[in-house]
Design an enzyme around this catalytic site. Sequence first.
Site, PDB file in Angstrom:
ATOM      1  N   ASP A   9     -17.136 -44.274  75.301  1.00 26.65           N
ATOM      2  CA  ASP A   9     -18.420 -43.576  75.265  1.00 26.65           C
ATOM      3  C   ASP A   9     -19.245 -44.010  76.469  1.00 26.65           C
ATOM      4  OD1 ASP A   9     -20.318 -41.854  74.342  1.00 26.65           O
ATOM      5  OD2 ASP A   9     -21.038 -43.131  72.714  1.00 26.65           O
ATOM      6  N   GLU A  50     -19.743 -41.324  80.627  1.00 28.71           N
ATOM      7  CA  GLU A  50     -18.633 -41.072  79.702  1.00 28.71           C
ATOM      8  C   GLU A  50     -17.287 -41.130  80.418  1.00 28.71           C
ATOM      9  OE1 GLU A  50     -21.152 -38.165  76.645  1.00 28.71           O
ATOM     10  OE2 GLU A  50     -20.083 -37.319  78.386  1.00 28.71           O
ATOM     11  N   ASP A  75     -16.507 -38.717  71.633  1.00 28.77           N
ATOM     12  CA  ASP A  75     -17.417 -37.714  71.097  1.00 28.77           C
ATOM     13  C   ASP A  75     -17.981 -36.801  72.181  1.00 28.77           C
ATOM     14  OD1 ASP A  75     -19.834 -38.944  72.220  1.00 28.77           O
ATOM     15  OD2 ASP A  75     -19.640 -40.450  70.655  1.00 28.77           O
ATOM     16  N   ASP A 124     -19.873 -46.684  71.268  1.00 29.11           N
ATOM     17  CA  ASP A 124     -21.292 -46.389  71.472  1.00 29.11           C
ATOM     18  C   ASP A 124     -22.115 -47.672  71.521  1.00 29.11           C
ATOM     19  OD1 ASP A 124     -23.688 -44.451  71.334  1.00 29.11           O
ATOM     20  OD2 ASP A 124     -24.033 -45.749  69.610  1.00 29.11           O
ATOM     21  N   HIS A 212      -4.405 -15.257  54.979  1.00 29.37           N
ATOM     22  CA  HIS A 212      -4.028 -13.867  55.241  1.00 29.37           C
ATOM     23  C   HIS A 212      -3.194 -13.749  56.527  1.00 29.37           C
ATOM     24  CE1 HIS A 212      -6.869 -13.635  58.597  1.00 29.37           C
ATOM     25  NE2 HIS A 212      -7.716 -14.306  57.835  1.00 29.37           N
ATOM     26  N   GLU A 288     -14.499 -15.692  53.841  1.00 30.77           N
ATOM     27  CA  GLU A 288     -14.588 -16.608  54.985  1.00 30.77           C
ATOM     28  C   GLU A 288     -16.052 -16.927  55.301  1.00 30.77           C
ATOM     29  OE1 GLU A 288     -13.858 -19.045  56.655  1.00 30.77           O
ATOM     30  OE2 GLU A 288     -12.140 -18.386  57.863  1.00 30.77           O
TER      31      GLU A 288
END
Length: 408
Positions: A9, A50, A75, A124, A212, A288
């Site tokens: 992080d 990051e 993240d 973090d 489906h 849905e």
Amino acid sequence: MPKFVVEADGGSRGNPGPAGYGAVVIDAVTGETLAEAAEYIGIATNNVAEYKGLIAGLKAARTLDPAADVHVRMDSKLVVEQMSGRWKIKHPDMKPLAAEAARVLPAGQVRYEWIPREKNKHADRLANEAMDAGKKGKQWEPSRSTAELGARARSAAATAPQGPPGDAAAGAAKARAALAAASPAVPEQAAPPVGWGSADLGTPATFVLLRHGETVLTPEKRFSGSGGSDPALSAVGRRQADAVATALAARGTIEAVVSSPLLRCRETADAVATRLGLEVGVEDGLRETDFGAWEGMTFAEVRERYADDLSAWLASPDVAPTGGGESFASVTTRVAATRTTLLARHPGRTVLVVTHVTPVKTLVRLALGAPPESLFRMELSAASLSAVAYYADGNASLRLLNDTSHLR
């Protein structure tokens, strides 16, 4: 071959502002922390920090074993998607950092996964310790870090025995209780712990969960919920429905069929029910998610137009899509209520439940007592079969997930 998890992080107090990163290497088998790294890097953006954290974590893993398989968890959606090759790298500051990260280890040894921020607390905390040290004109010192202590405390709490050895039911009940405490609005089934010595609970009700078949939107990976168009099955989808009907007819175990009210599910259900000589019951709670303004759009299009809304939605089950869609928490409430209704209606029977991606994943998640973010960690193909058994004491058992053998 060793398997490592790298969690990384970075942060910036100002973006750009005083910035730092943190990274940790974890043994994927034992969960043991093998290495930590953190550094104050001066004035920089969040994204730069990051990437610096990722590079530090990969280098630490390489130092431990250059041949290890590495699972990177971050993240930062931007870093994960760019390093996975799904997003283009446009910013000039990011290109050299991404290139440096890619050179640390061979691409075949590294895979990337996005995780919510609350699952990345160790890295973090290291990043914040580095920034705190920088504020004092110092660099982070491992000897003063509390990140490892906090991580070990959380790990110990998560792995503490909750029942007798092999008592999966006790653990499931504990997990459900914790989930209910965290999300009181979700109607969970209360179940007492059950050990191996319990009395015979009889034949469970079994939901065979059928997603489906394909529509024209499925291969394009577009958001297709209950708030936009109501597409029919495509030619491919009709063939898939026929294939699953043939497979289920051969098994001869289905005793009832229920379906979402949306056309793609009703067509899939009708194909199976006709083959089995059964009627189709329609349950509105199986529809849905309503994806609001995102209906019909690809993930990339949503990211381009509603980046902040998308990030918030990915990070929290309580956030709804742009334009009045449904949050995953709302979907969970109605799916859980439908589950309860169907269980009362079909005790001890095997029921084919024809529905969509989110309801299937939600039923699986609830059966396992898994957290909401597990929805993003399940693969569910069109016309796939999953199955959950529900026992009289309230416990559930996942029997099958994403079976597509009937399509091959």
